[in-house]
Design an enzyme around this catalytic site. Structure first.
Site, mmCIF file in Angstrom:
data_model
loop_
_atom_site.group_PDB
_atom_site.id
_atom_site.type_symbol
_atom_site.label_atom_id
_atom_site.label_comp_id
_atom_site.label_asym_id
_atom_site.label_seq_id
_atom_site.Cartn_x
_atom_site.Cartn_y
_atom_site.Cartn_z
ATOM 1 N N SER A 117 0.815 -1.211 0.000
ATOM 2 C CA SER A 117 0.000 0.000 0.000
ATOM 3 C C SER A 117 0.845 1.255 0.000
ATOM 4 C CB SER A 117 -0.844 -0.047 1.277
ATOM 5 O OG SER A 117 -1.279 1.226 1.649
ATOM 6 N N GLU A 119 0.395 3.526 1.838
ATOM 7 C CA GLU A 119 0.557 3.902 3.247
ATOM 8 C C GLU A 119 1.974 3.585 3.745
ATOM 9 O OE1 GLU A 119 -1.701 5.411 5.522
ATOM 10 O OE2 GLU A 119 -2.882 5.845 3.746
ATOM 11 N N TYR A 141 -1.716 0.462 10.561
ATOM 12 C CA TYR A 141 -1.974 -0.232 9.302
ATOM 13 C C TYR A 141 -0.748 -0.163 8.388
ATOM 14 C CZ TYR A 141 -3.750 -0.879 4.543
ATOM 15 O OH TYR A 141 -3.906 -1.284 3.247
HETATM 16 P P1 GDP Z 1 -6.868 5.984 3.412
HETATM 17 O O1 GDP Z 1 -6.742 6.473 4.798
HETATM 18 O O2 GDP Z 1 -5.928 6.646 2.490
HETATM 19 O O3 GDP Z 1 -6.806 4.493 3.332
HETATM 20 O O4 GDP Z 1 -8.330 6.353 2.845
HETATM 21 P P2 GDP Z 1 -9.602 7.056 3.498
HETATM 22 O O5 GDP Z 1 -10.634 7.120 2.430
HETATM 23 O O6 GDP Z 1 -10.017 6.413 4.780
HETATM 24 O O7 GDP Z 1 -9.098 8.543 3.866
HETATM 25 C C1 GDP Z 1 -8.607 9.419 2.867
HETATM 26 C C2 GDP Z 1 -8.434 10.840 3.439
HETATM 27 O O8 GDP Z 1 -9.717 11.387 3.732
HETATM 28 C C3 GDP Z 1 -7.642 10.943 4.743
HETATM 29 O O9 GDP Z 1 -6.771 12.063 4.630
HETATM 30 C C4 GDP Z 1 -8.693 11.209 5.797
HETATM 31 O O10 GDP Z 1 -8.207 11.939 6.928
HETATM 32 C C5 GDP Z 1 -9.665 12.045 4.995
HETATM 33 N N1 GDP Z 1 -11.009 12.088 5.572
HETATM 34 C C6 GDP Z 1 -11.712 13.204 5.882
HETATM 35 N N2 GDP Z 1 -12.901 12.904 6.408
HETATM 36 C C7 GDP Z 1 -12.978 11.539 6.433
HETATM 37 C C8 GDP Z 1 -13.992 10.632 6.864
HETATM 38 O O11 GDP Z 1 -15.060 11.020 7.324
HETATM 39 N N3 GDP Z 1 -13.727 9.306 6.711
HETATM 40 C C9 GDP Z 1 -12.553 8.852 6.178
HETATM 41 N N4 GDP Z 1 -12.347 7.548 6.029
HETATM 42 N N5 GDP Z 1 -11.567 9.695 5.775
HETATM 43 C C10 GDP Z 1 -11.781 11.026 5.899
#
Ligand code: GDP
Length: 320
Positions: A117, A119, A141
């Protein structure tokens, strides 16, 4: 007929990959903890096993006799990995050793794909990130995925096992879980448009990601296992967009202004964030001949259009 075993078969990538391999004429096996999964296609043979339990993996490999193993199963949601850091380590990190070790015993000629990933890059100082970029994971993660990545490389270099690692940047689709920001936005925008929700609560909307289409990315996984030599590849679009950009396009698609509906919620902020993620997929392009097909705008539209269908159905059921 080639045989493939997919872990994480019920997830987004597992479902796209299964469709892709079935189309290619594979016999597809899926590892699952519960056999009565109604969601998986009846063309897939589900085998009961648990990534935490190596004996069950040995049994599953003996039954599936796979030519190709795609290890997509993991605790995969970054946000909750802080609350479940031990489970994340056992499921997302240790299980990689368990399955490769089992494969070396049961089917050493198999080829292995590890879902790594972006990440891994975490706190990046510069972009775009490629296979040479230094890793600096920023969540339990990411740390667990780093272990999974290196153990894959290590088993390849130690035993000559055909094990490849795909360092995939975020990839989304209408099948993405509702907890991820992209699907949360597309789904809630469609609910709001249909009068089924009033607001959208989000965390950090300045966050930027390199978002591609999951359907494109599973092809890259398969291509890696068709190469004579196993290797590691970054899979990305090479473009970065903010959560705000996603909001702009998603709400425009349903003729609404997101600023009227989005509320910021401190609880949805993360303890720390990864920085400017954007991938350089030139190696995948050069060696695998892979390029992404669906661009950002079409990805957002595809997800919103799908969720408009979902919301319309919900609305008509509610009015019955
Ligand atoms: P990942 O963290 O890259 O695996 O993917 P996500 O979709 O969970 O998050 C992507 C980005 O969206 C991150 O920078 C989060 O902090 C931001 N983000 C903002 N609001 C939200 C929320 O309500 N849910 C999630 N999942 N991410 C959020």
């Amino acid at each position: 007929m080639k045989r493939a075993l997919i872990t994480g078969i019920t997830g987004q990538d597992g479902s796209y990959l299964a469709d892709f391999l079935l189309q290619k004429g594979y016999r597809v096996f899926g590892l699952t903890r519960k056999l009565n999964r109604a969601s998986a296609s009846d063309k897939i043979t589900l085998l009961k096993g648990d990534l935490l339990d190596q004996n069950s993996l040995i049994n599953v490999l003996e039954e599936a006799k796979p030519d190709e193993i795609y290890n997509l199963g993991a605790h995969s949601f970054v946000q909750t990995s802080w609350n479940h850091s031990v489970l994340t380590a056992e499921l997302t990190a240790m299980s990689v050793t368990k399955i490769i070790d089992a494969a070396l015993k049961v089917c050493p000629k198999s080829r292995f794909y590890q879902a790594s990933s972006s990440e891994l890059f975490g706190k990046v100082q510069s972009g775009p990130q490629n296979e040479e970029t230094r890793f600096y994971p920023r969540s339990p993660y990411g740390v667990a995925k780093l272990y999974g990545h290196w153990i894959t490389v290590n088993f390849r270099e130690s035993f000559g096992y055909h094990a490849s690692s795909g360092i995939m940047f975020n990839h989304e689709s209408p099948r993405r879980g509702l907890e991820y920001v992209t699907r949360k936005i597309s789904h809630t925008a469609a609910l709001i448009k249909n009068g089924l929700a009033k607001e959208l609560r989000l965390g950090n909307i300045e966050g930027r990601r390199d978002w591609g289409f999951a359907g494109d990315y599973v092809e890259a996984m398969w291509l890696m296992l068709q190469q004579e030599k196993a290797d590691d590849y970054v899979v990305a679009t090479g473009e970065t967009h903010s959560v705000k950009d996603f909001l702009d396009l998603a709400f425009a698609r349903v003729d609404l202004d997101w600023k009227e509906f989005v509320k910021t919620d401190e609880k949805l902020y993360r303890p720390i964030e990864v920085s400017h993620l954007v991938g350089d997929y030139s190696k995948a392009k050069r060696v695998l001949g892979w390029t992404p097909k669906v661009d950002f705008k079409n990805l957002v539209f595809m997800m919103v259009d799908h969720d408009m269908e979902v919301a319309r159905k919900l609305k008509s059921e509610a009015s019955k």
